[in-house]
Motif scaffolding. Structure first.
Motif, PDB file in Angstrom:
ATOM      1  N   GLY A  60       0.973  -1.136   0.138  1.00  0.00           N
ATOM      2  CA  GLY A  60      -0.079  -0.057   0.238  1.00  0.00           C
ATOM      3  C   GLY A  60       0.919   1.165  -0.192  1.00  0.00           C
ATOM      4  N   PHE A  61       2.159   1.100   0.467  1.00  0.00           N
ATOM      5  CA  PHE A  61       3.052   2.097   0.285  1.00  0.00           C
ATOM      6  C   PHE A  61       4.153   1.934  -1.073  1.00  0.00           C
ATOM      7  N   ASP A  62       3.924   1.157  -1.866  1.00  0.00           N
ATOM      8  CA  ASP A  62       4.807   0.504  -3.021  1.00  0.00           C
ATOM      9  C   ASP A  62       4.949   1.706  -3.866  1.00  0.00           C
ATOM     10  N   PHE A  63       6.238   1.678  -4.339  1.00  0.00           N
ATOM     11  CA  PHE A  63       6.917   2.641  -5.448  1.00  0.00           C
ATOM     12  C   PHE A  63       7.899   1.997  -6.086  1.00  0.00           C
ATOM     13  N   GLU A  64       8.160   2.392  -7.506  1.00  0.00           N
ATOM     14  CA  GLU A  64       9.453   1.967  -8.087  1.00  0.00           C
ATOM     15  C   GLU A  64       9.866   3.343  -8.956  1.00  0.00           C
ATOM     16  N   ILE A  65      11.222   3.306  -8.721  1.00  0.00           N
ATOM     17  CA  ILE A  65      11.763   4.650  -9.567  1.00  0.00           C
ATOM     18  C   ILE A  65      12.847   4.095 -10.389  1.00  0.00           C
ATOM     19  N   PHE A  66      12.818   4.416 -11.749  1.00  0.00           N
ATOM     20  CA  PHE A  66      13.762   4.283 -12.570  1.00  0.00           C
ATOM     21  C   PHE A  66      13.749   5.241 -13.598  1.00  0.00           C
ATOM     22  N   SER A  67      14.732   5.383 -14.527  1.00  0.00           N
ATOM     23  CA  SER A  67      15.004   6.244 -15.555  1.00  0.00           C
ATOM     24  C   SER A  67      14.073   6.055 -17.034  1.00  0.00           C
ATOM     25  N   PHE A  68      13.991   7.201 -17.840  1.00  0.00           N
ATOM     26  CA  PHE A  68      13.369   7.063 -18.936  1.00  0.00           C
ATOM     27  C   PHE A  68      14.295   6.038 -19.990  1.00  0.00           C
ATOM     28  N   ALA A  69      15.467   6.208 -19.456  1.00  0.00           N
ATOM     29  CA  ALA A  69      16.460   5.289 -20.635  1.00  0.00           C
ATOM     30  C   ALA A  69      16.370   3.897 -20.326  1.00  0.00           C
TER      31      ALA A  69
END
Length: 245
Positions: A140-149
């Motif tokens: 419920g607090f989940d997130f993922e971060i990544f570049s456009f590349a």
């Protein structure tokens, strides 16, 4: 390679279809749709939020909601969510993408902001970061971060159906061998708690959290403490198993 004034955006995937709780994001608590709580809390981050929904007619209601609340949106393929994310990020010219799902009405935008600032400080576009591979936060607090590349690489190289349906397996499985994985981990393990929305029991808990404890005003750490202090709350949906990818 350091990021130079990157354009950061949150993309939240949303649809009305759900096998266990159809139309769940349009359910209400205190007269407000859960999707609205989700978006308001994401805006705590200070980053723009874009809804990525499908071209199905059943999701017209999501587009209508976005238009009413001045929320940017993108409509794409129902099954190939990877393509939906890539084309959405391309249209809005994002350099760094935060992926979330709209069935998290109590997600914490300030937690996301802290993670993004750490991500930018790393300064490498081959880094994939998340708080859900090594699970220490409640669902419920989940997130993922990544570049456009990296997203573009996944879009052009991913071949397995699961990689296209779930957006990020190509990245966190390090399919190309060039991806660096970073984990955001909570100080204390709170993975036993579940505040995502997928079943009637989940909805019952979220209703109780909002209507009785004003959880929509609380930060992640405060919600975790609330659940720890009131074990009867987490028992409401403790038996629910997360659907497997």
């Amino acid at each position: 390679m350091a990021f130079s004034s990157p354009k950061v955006g949150i993309i939240s995937q949303a649809r009305m279809g759900s096998t266990r709780l159809p139309g769940k994001i349009m359910l209400e608590a205190k007269g407000k749709k859960l999707l609205q709580y989700h978006l308001e809390r994401l805006h705590w981050s200070g980053y723009p939020v874009i809804i990525a929904t499908t071209t199905l007619s059943q999701d017209d209601i999501i587009v209508e909601f976005c238009l009413q609340h001045n929320i940017p949106y993108y409509r794409g393929d129902e099954e190939n969510v990877l393509s939906r994310f890539y084309l959405c990020a391309k249209q809005f010219k994002l350099d760094i993408i935060i992926r979330v799902t709209s069935d998290c009405p109590l997600i914490d935008g300030l937690l996301i902001k802290q993670a993004v600032e750490e991500y930018i400080a790393i300064g490498e576009e081959n880094v994939y970061a998340s708080n859900c591979l090594v699970r220490s936060y409640p669902r419920g607090f989940d997130f993922e971060i990544f570049s456009f590349a990296l997203l573009k690489e996944a879009y052009t190289q991913a071949s397995l159906p699961a990689q296209k349906e779930h957006v990020t397996p190509y990245l966190y499985q390090n399919t190309s061998g060039n991806i660096v994985i970073r984990h955001f981990v909570n100080d204390q393990d709170a993975s036993r708690f579940r505040i995502t929305l997928d079943t009637p029991e989940d909805y019952k808990l979220i209703l109780e959290l909002i209507e009785t404890y004003y959880a929509e005003t609380l930060y992640a750490a405060e919600i975790i403490k609330l659940l720890a202090d009131h074990p009867e709350l987490s028992l409401i949906n403790a038996h629910i198993e997360q659907k497997k990818i």
